[in-house]
Design an enzyme around this catalytic site. Structure first.
Site, PDB file in Angstrom:
ATOM      1  N   ARG A  78      -8.722  55.301 -35.558  1.00  0.00           N
ATOM      2  CA  ARG A  78      -9.469  55.468 -36.793  1.00  0.00           C
ATOM      3  C   ARG A  78     -10.576  56.468 -36.602  1.00  0.00           C
ATOM      4  NH1 ARG A  78     -11.446  50.849 -40.240  1.00  0.00           N
ATOM      5  NH2 ARG A  78     -12.765  50.414 -38.447  1.00  0.00           N
ATOM      6  N   SER A 147     -10.862  51.628 -26.026  1.00  0.00           N
ATOM      7  CA  SER A 147     -10.645  50.269 -25.511  1.00  0.00           C
ATOM      8  C   SER A 147      -9.531  50.199 -24.477  1.00  0.00           C
ATOM      9  CB  SER A 147     -10.407  49.311 -26.675  1.00  0.00           C
ATOM     10  OG  SER A 147     -11.547  49.319 -27.512  1.00  0.00           O
ATOM     11  N   ASP A 200     -14.912  48.367 -27.512  1.00  0.00           N
ATOM     12  CA  ASP A 200     -15.060  47.703 -28.820  1.00  0.00           C
ATOM     13  C   ASP A 200     -16.114  46.587 -28.803  1.00  0.00           C
ATOM     14  OD1 ASP A 200     -13.545  46.101 -27.167  1.00  0.00           O
ATOM     15  OD2 ASP A 200     -11.982  45.671 -28.652  1.00  0.00           O
TER      16      ASP A 200
HETATM   17  P1  ADP Z   1      -7.128  43.391 -31.148  1.00  0.00           P
HETATM   18  O1  ADP Z   1      -7.678  42.262 -30.360  1.00  0.00           O
HETATM   19  O2  ADP Z   1      -5.756  43.772 -30.721  1.00  0.00           O
HETATM   20  O3  ADP Z   1      -8.079  44.535 -31.302  1.00  0.00           O
HETATM   21  P2  ADP Z   1      -7.606  41.912 -33.562  1.00  0.00           P
HETATM   22  O4  ADP Z   1      -9.019  41.709 -33.259  1.00  0.00           O
HETATM   23  O5  ADP Z   1      -7.251  42.348 -34.935  1.00  0.00           O
HETATM   24  O6  ADP Z   1      -6.869  42.922 -32.636  1.00  0.00           O
HETATM   25  O7  ADP Z   1      -6.871  40.548 -33.260  1.00  0.00           O
HETATM   26  C1  ADP Z   1      -5.499  40.428 -33.423  1.00  0.00           C
HETATM   27  C2  ADP Z   1      -5.101  39.110 -32.834  1.00  0.00           C
HETATM   28  O8  ADP Z   1      -5.668  38.056 -33.610  1.00  0.00           O
HETATM   29  C3  ADP Z   1      -3.621  38.874 -32.857  1.00  0.00           C
HETATM   30  O9  ADP Z   1      -3.022  39.313 -31.654  1.00  0.00           O
HETATM   31  C4  ADP Z   1      -3.510  37.376 -32.991  1.00  0.00           C
HETATM   32  O10 ADP Z   1      -3.475  36.784 -31.725  1.00  0.00           O
HETATM   33  C5  ADP Z   1      -4.791  36.956 -33.666  1.00  0.00           C
HETATM   34  N1  ADP Z   1      -4.526  36.645 -35.062  1.00  0.00           N
HETATM   35  C6  ADP Z   1      -4.333  37.497 -36.077  1.00  0.00           C
HETATM   36  N2  ADP Z   1      -4.091  36.836 -37.220  1.00  0.00           N
HETATM   37  C7  ADP Z   1      -4.120  35.535 -36.924  1.00  0.00           C
HETATM   38  C8  ADP Z   1      -3.935  34.331 -37.661  1.00  0.00           C
HETATM   39  N3  ADP Z   1      -3.656  34.345 -38.949  1.00  0.00           N
HETATM   40  N4  ADP Z   1      -4.060  33.181 -37.001  1.00  0.00           N
HETATM   41  C9  ADP Z   1      -4.326  33.159 -35.706  1.00  0.00           C
HETATM   42  N5  ADP Z   1      -4.499  34.235 -34.947  1.00  0.00           N
HETATM   43  C10 ADP Z   1      -4.405  35.418 -35.543  1.00  0.00           C
HETATM   44 MG    MG Z   2      -9.979  44.974 -31.756  1.00  0.00          MG
END
Ligand code: ADP
Ligand code: MG
Length: 463
Positions: A78, A147, A200
């Site tokens: 982004r 990250s 991050d």
């Molecule tokens: P990242 O950690 O990859 O930067 P995010 O902070 O967006 O990404 O987190 C994504 C993670 O959050 C997913 O891998 C999943 O484990 C968890 N997650 C996303 N949606 C849900 C949900 N509805 N319920 C439980 N866990 C979720």
């Molecule tokens: Mg993230």
């Protein structure tokens, strides 16, 4: 029947091993504090790396001007611009654009990847419209959220240790990623300078601090987990550089790698770890983060299928596929409040191709999700208590009312309601009413985007 009793026995035994009574959580918190001290004392002194981030100024709210951020941490990146208006006007305007990275660039050459990113950035800058005002005669400044594992060498440089998350580009490893980006920008005559390179978690800390001066730490609960906090520079024995003017230094704990005998792993945790890409590493992360919770549930279900035939005489083939049951599926089942548990039934069918389960079986599954999520949430709270203890903020000092705010972000925290409420309630339970009245957990929305732009501002070359 005997099978039924066997399934319940498996559940109860697992539940008991996953137990996190308050005394055990205190031991975990104490161990976290001890490891924090050890990691700060010497390089390699602890499983906790306690990395010095070179971020010695967090945003105050006074920042003014146009700043940019670039967030690279997965298959998308982004770009963002934000016009900051100082104490009164705050974030006057912001815009962002998301760009997906063509798969061939994730495994190609370093030059091709950074050229692609710089081009997107140049295009974004060229499309600048109303409401954004670059300062005359000044270079544009960018905060870069990167990250991946980096060995930071200054606030605006760091060498890539290794790629993760599907990236594999040999020639970037060991290089300064800011240098790589700068080279690509120069080729395009894009007059922009990276003034902050951060992960991050630190972006989240900066974003949280911008909105609330009492933010002292940030925790990410997403696919993975990590924490960062503000340490007094003189409390970092391994730091031999000049003491920063602010007297403070942000520490990237890399707390996912925490481990302690008090975490008491079950047979399922040991199996998950042994089969993982990084056996023996990231043990705390494997107990609490979104990447793994669903997989732990799956492993227990396999055991119940094998030994108690809860899904019939054979083990459903799909159930044997590692990581097929994702944490969002688990969360949906866990939150099912319908009397006949139809969400559980539909997840079993859609994800695992299991149909015709009894209500009794579906109830066991909900309980199992509860055990796994509760343990993760309570251990997360213990980790946060460890940080508060390290800072002496787990007690009330006489005559002092210091408010402490922890900024939280990540998909697990945002979307898994029962996880979040258990985590928050456990922290209150651990702190006790009086201290808990001065400790707050706040969702820091999109810290990793705006946060990096804010850090570009608080580490501007023009300050
Ligand atoms: P990242 O950690 O990859 O930067 P995010 O902070 O967006 O990404 O987190 C994504 C993670 O959050 C997913 O891998 C999943 O484990 C968890 N997650 C996303 N949606 C849900 C949900 N509805 N319920 C439980 N866990 C979720
Ligand atoms: Mg993230």
């Amino acid at each position: 029947s005997g099978k039924w009793a066997r399934a319940m026995a498996i559940l109860r035994e697992f539940e008991e091993k996953c137990g996190t009574p308050i005394g055990k959580l205190r031991q975990v918190a104490d161990a976290m504090t001890v490891e924090m001290h050890a990691g700060l004392a010497s390089e390699g002194g602890s499983k906790l790396k306690m990395l010095i981030s070179y971020v010695d100024n967090l945003p105050t709210g006074d920042e003014k001007g146009l700043f940019y951020a670039l967030d690279l941490g997965g298959t998308n990146f982004r770009v963002l611009r934000v016009q900051l208006g100082g104490k009164e006007n705050r974030v006057v305007k912001q815009e962002f654009e998301e760009v997906s990275i063509p798969p061939h660039l994730m495994v190609g050459s370093s030059e091709a990847l950074f050229d692609f990113i710089a081009q997107a950035l140049a295009k974004f800058v060229a499309e600048e419209g109303e409401g954004f005002h670059p300062a005359p005669g000044r270079q544009r400044e960018l905060g870069f959220t990167f990250s991946f594992p980096v060995r930071q060498t200054s606030i605006s440089s760091g060498t890539l240790i290794k790629w993760t998350k599907g990236f594999s580009i040999e020639d970037t490893v060991g290089e300064d990623v800011v240098g790589e980006l700068t080279k690509a920008m120069e080729k395009l005559k894009l007059d922009m300078r990276v003034t902050a390179l951060v992960i991050d978690t630190i972006g989240t800390l900066a974003g949280g601090r911008y909105h609330d001066n009492d933010v002292i730490a940030a925790v990410i609960l997403g696919t993975g987990t990590n924490a960062a906090y503000v340490e007094r520079a003189h409390a970092i024995p391994k730091w031999h550089g000049l003491l920063p003017k602010s007297g403070e230094m942000v520490i990237n704990m890399e707390w996912g790698n925490f481990r302690s005998s008090h975490l008491s792993l079950t047979e399922y945790d040991h199996a998950l770890d042994a089969e993982s890409l990084n056996p023996g590493e990231q043990i705390f992360e494997k107990l609490i983060s979104g990447m793994y919770l669903g997989e732990i549930v799956r492993k227990v279900l396999v055991k119940m299928a094998e030994e108690a035939a809860i899904f019939g005489e054979t083990v459903p083939p799909k159930l044997k596929i590692p990581f097929i049951l994702r944490t969002p599926h688990m969360s949906a089942m866990h939150h099912d409040t319908s009397p006949d548990l139809k969400v559980v039934a539909s997840k079993l069918k859609d994800v695992l191709e299991i149909s015709n389960t009894s209500l009794k079986t579906r109830k066991i599954i909900v309980e199992l999700c509860d055990v796994v999520a509760t343990r993760g949430a309570r251990l997360s709270a213990a980790g946060i208590l460890g940080i508060l203890k390290k800072l002496g903020r787990d007690t009330i000092r006489v005559g002092e009312k210091q408010k402490s705010v922890v900024a939280l972000d990540g998909g697990l925290y945002e979307h898994y309601t029962k996880f979040r409420t258990t985590m928050e309630n456990t922290l209150k339970e651990l702190l006790g009413d009086e201290v808990a009245a001065n400790v707050f957990v706040e969702h820091s929305n999109d810290g990793s985007g705006i946060g990096a732009a804010l850090l570009a501002a608080s580490h501007s070359q023009y300050l």
